[in-house]
Design a protein around this motif. Structure first.
Motif, PDB file in Angstrom:
ATOM      1  N   UNK A  30      28.038  -1.394 -11.970  1.00 19.86           N
ATOM      2  CA  UNK A  30      28.567  -2.476 -11.129  1.00 19.86           C
ATOM      3  C   UNK A  30      29.020  -3.704 -11.904  1.00 19.86           C
ATOM      4  N   UNK A  31      28.921  -3.665 -13.230  1.00 22.75           N
ATOM      5  CA  UNK A  31      29.305  -4.792 -14.083  1.00 22.75           C
ATOM      6  C   UNK A  31      28.509  -6.049 -13.739  1.00 22.75           C
ATOM      7  N   UNK A  32      27.257  -5.856 -13.360  1.00 24.16           N
ATOM      8  CA  UNK A  32      26.352  -6.967 -13.041  1.00 24.16           C
ATOM      9  C   UNK A  32      25.457  -7.211 -14.248  1.00 24.16           C
ATOM     10  N   UNK A  33      25.497  -8.442 -14.792  1.00 20.68           N
ATOM     11  CA  UNK A  33      24.747  -8.743 -16.016  1.00 20.68           C
ATOM     12  C   UNK A  33      23.760  -9.894 -15.836  1.00 20.68           C
ATOM     13  N   UNK A  34      23.410 -10.206 -14.588  1.00 19.68           N
ATOM     14  CA  UNK A  34      22.570 -11.386 -14.364  1.00 19.68           C
ATOM     15  C   UNK A  34      21.182 -11.270 -14.989  1.00 19.68           C
ATOM     16  N   UNK A  35      20.703 -10.024 -15.193  1.00 21.13           N
ATOM     17  CA  UNK A  35      19.366  -9.847 -15.769  1.00 21.13           C
ATOM     18  C   UNK A  35      19.398  -9.611 -17.274  1.00 21.13           C
ATOM     19  N   UNK A  36      20.583  -9.702 -17.884  1.00 23.45           N
ATOM     20  CA  UNK A  36      20.681  -9.588 -19.346  1.00 23.45           C
ATOM     21  C   UNK A  36      20.464 -10.980 -19.922  1.00 23.45           C
ATOM     22  N   UNK A  37      19.239 -11.265 -20.326  1.00 20.95           N
ATOM     23  CA  UNK A  37      18.865 -12.606 -20.765  1.00 20.95           C
ATOM     24  C   UNK A  37      17.974 -12.544 -21.998  1.00 20.95           C
ATOM     25  N   UNK A  38      18.201 -13.468 -22.919  1.00 21.69           N
ATOM     26  CA  UNK A  38      17.361 -13.610 -24.101  1.00 21.69           C
ATOM     27  C   UNK A  38      16.053 -14.294 -23.702  1.00 21.69           C
ATOM     28  N   UNK A  39      14.938 -13.697 -24.084  1.00 15.32           N
ATOM     29  CA  UNK A  39      13.627 -14.247 -23.767  1.00 15.32           C
ATOM     30  C   UNK A  39      12.822 -14.462 -25.039  1.00 15.32           C
ATOM     31  N   UNK A  40      11.765 -15.260 -24.936  1.00 14.17           N
ATOM     32  CA  UNK A  40      10.889 -15.513 -26.075  1.00 14.17           C
ATOM     33  C   UNK A  40      10.362 -14.195 -26.635  1.00 14.17           C
ATOM     34  N   UNK A  41      10.390 -14.088 -27.951  1.00 11.34           N
ATOM     35  CA  UNK A  41       9.882 -12.902 -28.609  1.00 11.34           C
ATOM     36  C   UNK A  41      10.906 -11.817 -28.846  1.00 11.34           C
ATOM     37  N   UNK A  42      12.086 -11.948 -28.243  1.00 12.34           N
ATOM     38  CA  UNK A  42      13.090 -10.901 -28.396  1.00 12.34           C
ATOM     39  C   UNK A  42      13.701 -10.890 -29.802  1.00 12.34           C
TER      40      UNK A  42
END
Length: 320
Positions: free
Chosen positions: A192-204
């Motif tokens: 669906x080309x949905x990227x809202x949950x592609x996020x950099x988080x602490x520890x990554x």
């Protein structure tokens, strides 16, 4: 461009090379180091890139970010400069701290389409042994002055990323790292080309491969490998304060088949199931792949029926 200029350009293109550092050990499924000489090519110099930007601007294929963007920000970009600058002004002020422009889908310009295809021709033999059927070659050029970033994100395509000028730090994660990007998030993006949950988080960041790159360096990474870049100001000096890179991207029969598997998995997940990730069960994948083609095509037709404004649009590339 006259005949003599075309001949000169062809000769210069032929003199440039791209190679993987370990041809025997190279695999299209893992991150790998590259080297090249395309930073010397005339089409990748700033005056030619400004001319390219002028051609792409009416097509809305020049992209800009707002000041203050971070690697952890959503990768939001727009077809107009936030201050309304023209292309001429953008390039005149390109060494100002934080300047940023990206040139998307440069293959729509014939001379760049030919160049991109030539670049990949250098490595087609190592690609074809695992992923035949290369198609839809595209190119994305990022030009910026430090401090600047490209935020954490994923792409559909395989990517030969080449550093052309200045310095950048590239972080890439293994495409199989489900801690960094869960399976559901990959499915949402591919289908669906949905990227809202592609996020950099602490520890990554500690889980990534980090490359400090200069002209002539490069990195290969497969489809859906999370990645980001930063350009720090320590190296910049007057007249040498611009960082330029190009991503030479492509799909294959394998990326298309994997997308079909994601189509099925996303549907199964909606029924509360936890499907195997593509590649985990070859026998199951063999059953899913033809079903995924049908699921994807049906989903797209239903979407167009529900949204009349979407009629005539093309589905995301190689999504089924």
């Amino acid at each position: 461009m006259g005949a003599s200029e075309i001949d000169k350009m062809a000769n210069l293109t032929a003199d440039c090379r791209l190679w993987v550092d370990d041809p025997a050990g190279f695999t299209t499924s893992k991150v790998g180091r590259l080297h090249h000489t395309y930073h010397q090519h005339p089409l990748f110099q700033l005056p030619e890139l400004e001319a390219l930007a002028e051609e792409l601007m009416p097509l809305k294929q020049c992209r800009f970010v707002r000041p203050g963007i971070k690697q952890s920000s959503a990768f939001a970009h727009a077809p107009e400069h936030p201050e309304g600058r023209s292309i001429a002004e953008v390039f005149r002020r390109i060494e100002e701290p934080g300047s940023w422009i990206a040139l998307y889908d440069i293959e729509v310009i014939p001379r760049y389409k030919a160049l991109l295809e030539t670049i990949l021709g250098n490595v087609q033999s190592v690609i074809d042994r695992e992923q035949p059927g290369m198609c839809l070659v595209t190119g994305f050029i990022f030009i910026s002055a430090p401090p600047s970033v490209v935020p954490f994100h994923i792409d559909r395509e395989n990517n030969f990323w080449l550093m052309l000028r200045g310095r950048k730090v590239m972080n890439v994660w293994d495409r199989t790292d489900r801690v960094v990007v869960p399976a559901k998030t990959v499915e949402d993006y591919i289908v669906a080309h949905v990227a809202r949950d592609v996020r950099l988080k602490d520890g990554f960041t500690e889980r990534s491969h980090e490359f400090e790159t200069r002209p002539g360096d490069g990195v290969y990474f497969p489809s859906t490998s999370p990645h980001m870049t930063r350009t720090d100001p320590g190296w910049a000096e007057a007249g040498e304060g611009v960082a330029i890179s190009v991503g030479v991207n492509f799909y294959t029969s394998v990326t298309r088949r994997t997308a079909r598997l994601h189509q099925v998995n996303r549907l199964l997940r909606k029924f509360g199931l936890t499907p195997s990730y593509p590649g985990e069960s070859p026998r199951v994948d063999a059953i899913k792949a033809p079903i995924g083609r049908l699921v994807g095509a049906t989903r797209w037709r239903l979407l167009q029926l529900r949204r009349p404004e979407a009629r005539g649009e093309l589905p995301p590339p190689c999504s089924f």
